[in-house]
Design an enzyme around this catalytic site. Structure first.
Site, PDB file in Angstrom:
ATOM      1  N   TYR A 429      18.758   6.933   8.108  1.00  0.00           N
ATOM      2  CA  TYR A 429      19.487   7.817   7.194  1.00  0.00           C
ATOM      3  C   TYR A 429      18.618   8.349   6.056  1.00  0.00           C
ATOM      4  CZ  TYR A 429      20.959   3.517   4.492  1.00  0.00           C
ATOM      5  OH  TYR A 429      21.033   2.350   3.782  1.00  0.00           O
ATOM      6  N   GLU A 430      19.148   9.371   5.384  1.00  0.00           N
ATOM      7  CA  GLU A 430      18.427  10.146   4.357  1.00  0.00           C
ATOM      8  C   GLU A 430      17.182  10.822   4.932  1.00  0.00           C
ATOM      9  OE1 GLU A 430      20.191  10.660   1.987  1.00  0.00           O
ATOM     10  OE2 GLU A 430      21.542   8.976   2.263  1.00  0.00           O
ATOM     11  N   GLY A 431      17.250  11.191   6.199  1.00  0.00           N
ATOM     12  CA  GLY A 431      16.111  11.803   6.884  1.00  0.00           C
ATOM     13  C   GLY A 431      15.335  10.717   7.597  1.00  0.00           C
TER      14      GLY A 431
END
Length: 571
Positions: A429-431
């Site tokens: 997550y978050e890239g």
């Protein structure tokens, strides 16, 4: 399970490695004195050890659940949230005008990492609020700030970020959520979002969602996206809660780990929202929150690594199995060479990842305090490295912790497996970490590698200065920095982005390896012949050499990567 917040490690890093004193010399952070810093770290450590850590296992064994449209959190989480909120920990770096402490992000990052090690599932809630607070501070109207920020900072309300949809993951521009102007300053937001951390719960009275959606006639792709603030309950002007909004939880995800953190599928049906930032300026506004979260998520990986390491060391110092060659050993498996290799790797990599993350936070703070473009570029460069290396370290060390436990690591009752299950998502997550690496070799190199070159100049200057006292450590750090500089120059000469992307992940890891050697060397200089030098010696002699193979991989081009056809891949 037992956890001891690494307050002493942070104190050492602040004093001797990341030069926290520089922040105190700025007008922005002059109040972050040594006494204040130590008091905050100490009190945060107590919160982690005494309140949050006991919630780690209950959250895993008794997950958040959806009952008749209401999300019920794990046992004890309400007490934990109350302690976090009443202690002011959510608004550490927030604007004092709205109730925040205005402290450096470096200090907030340290506290967030300790909380992650104590109980990652619960720590996700304040982290999401912190990101939303920063996004609203930078992009919201004065009216929204006045109404929402005090409530978010106090913990009366919590915040989330809503990007992902079933058909739009990393390709955010493919989203289908829409917003229609109501003509009264509000918008009707409709769509479905997935993977929303703490999308709903029973800890706070309101949940405030930042939602990406597209206005009518807006262009396709990310350029046409706008950002809206959509609360669960529509607040009155005085901050009291009014009617329920058109927002509901469809379901909670059944996850590999982080069971105490409710991850929701959210449905918006003509929900009332307010525009944050300009029309079609949604991605710029959301990136403020995402960059905050990327630093925080890197810290989450490091926090879990710390907890897994403590768990493994304790087990290794107690478990007796087989004979060892150490005459003065403990008689436990910690005397076995391979177990000791794992334990030393854990401690060395945690220190490296932690120091990199704090260096990134320091750059963010210095940019804010000075307005310097160089500091801003340093922060941008270090953000993807901090996120990717921090979470990769978390995964590797949690897995290593299972291995140290042997067969007992595969048994859930020991708790070793939970660290591995919980931390796994942080690399996604978050890239994803692959996207972080692509960002590093593309967007972060648009300056031709100047920010990277300035950082490597500092690495080599320290290594030069250390030649007189620690020559056997200084030389390999200097040589590794030069190799990284040459690879960076080669990378910047590649006009085919696919060639850059093909070597992006090993390049980022090589960069982290070199930075780790540099930061370990600084620690060794401050503690010669002490434990810090011993750990630095292990890292520089055994782990730093990995950079050579990584850089060879980074510069191998793309031809062999795509040599197999789709049919051959499937064969």
């Amino acid at each position: 399970m037992p956890f001891h917040a690494p307050v002493d490690d942070f104190t050492f890093l602040f004093d001797h490695v990341v030069d926290f004193a520089r922040l105190r010399e700025t007008q922005q952070f002059q109040d972050a004195t040594d006494d204040v810093t130590r008091a905050i770290l100490t009190e945060a450590g107590k919160l982690c050890d005494e309140v949050m850590a006991p919630l780690q296992r209950p959250g895993d064994l008794h997950p958040a659940r959806l009952e008749n449209g209401i999300v019920r959190t794990s046992p004890g989480y309400e007490t934990g949230w109350t302690a976090i909120a009443e202690g002011g920990w959510i608004g550490m770096s927030a604007d004092p005008e709205y109730g925040g402490m205005g402290l450096p992000m470096t200090l907030t990052s340290a506290v967030n990492e300790m909380m992650s090690g104590a109980c990652l599932s619960l720590q996700l809630a304040p982290l999401m609020s912190q990101g939303q607070i920063e996004a609203l501070e930078h992009h919201a109207s004065d009216a929204i700030k006045a109404l929402y920020l005090p409530k978010l900072i106090s913990g009366d309300w919590t915040g989330t970020m809503n990007l992902t949809e079933p058909q739009a993951g990393s390709d955010v521009g493919a989203l289908s959520s829409k917003a229609v102007d109501n003509g009264d300053g509000t918008y009707a937001v409709t769509g479905q979002k997935i993977y929303i951390s703490w999308g709903d719960h029973d800890l706070a009275e309101n949940v405030c969602h930042l939602v990406l959606a597209r206005l009518p006639d807006a262009p396709a792709g990310t350029k046409g996206i706008s950002l809206f603030l959509v609360p669960k309950f529509i607040p009155n002007e005085d901050g009291s809660l009014g009617a329920a909004n058109g927002v509901k939880v469809v379901s909670l995800e059944h996850k590999m780990g982080l069971h105490g953190s409710p991850t929701a599928v959210m449905q918006y049906d003509d929900a009332t929202g307010w525009l944050v930032g300009p029309e079609q300026g949604g991605m710029a506004a959301m990136f403020t929150m995402m960059n905050n979260a990327r630093l925080g998520v890197g810290g989450q990986g490091i926090g879990v690594a710390e907890a897994a390491c403590q768990h493994a060391v304790q087990y290794a110092l107690e478990r007796k199995q087989g004979r060892t060659a150490l005459a003065d050993g403990t008689g436990t498996i910690s005397d076995h060479a391979d177990v000791r290799r794992m334990l030393m790797t854990m401690k060395a990599d945690i220190f490296a990842a932690r120091a990199i993350a704090l260096s990134c936070a320091m750059a963010i703070d210095m940019a804010r305090a000075t307005g310097s473009d160089d500091w801003r570029a340093r922060a941008a460069l270090l953000t993807p490295i901090s996120k990717a290396f921090g979470t990769d370290t978390g995964m590797a060390i949690a897995e290593m912790g299972v291995q140290v436990h042997g067969g007992m690591g595969f048994i859930e009752e020991t708790g070793a497996a939970q660290f591995s299950r919980d931390v796994r998502v942080t690399a996604i997550y978050e890239g994803t970490n692959g996207i972080q690496a692509m960002d590093l070799v593309a967007r972060k190199m648009m300056d031709g590698g100047e920010a990277a070159a300035r950082l490597l100049d500092e690495v080599e200057a320290l290594a030069e200065a250390a030649r007189g006292t620690l020559p056997d450590l200084a030389e390999p750090v200097w040589q590794a920095s030069e190799s990284l500089r040459e690879a960076t120059e080669w990378l910047n000469a590649q006009t085919d982005m696919n060639i850059r992307f093909s070597g992006a992940v090993p390049y980022l890891r090589a960069f982290a390896r070199v930075l780790g050697g540099y930061l370990h060397l600084k620690a060794a200089l401050a503690d010669q012949e002490g434990a810090r030098e011993k750990l630095a010696r292990f890292y520089i002699k055994r782990l730093l050499p990995e950079h050579a193979g990584l850089l060879a991989h980074a510069q191998a081009g793309s031809e062999d990567l795509f040599a197999l056809s789709a049919d051959e891949l499937a064969a």
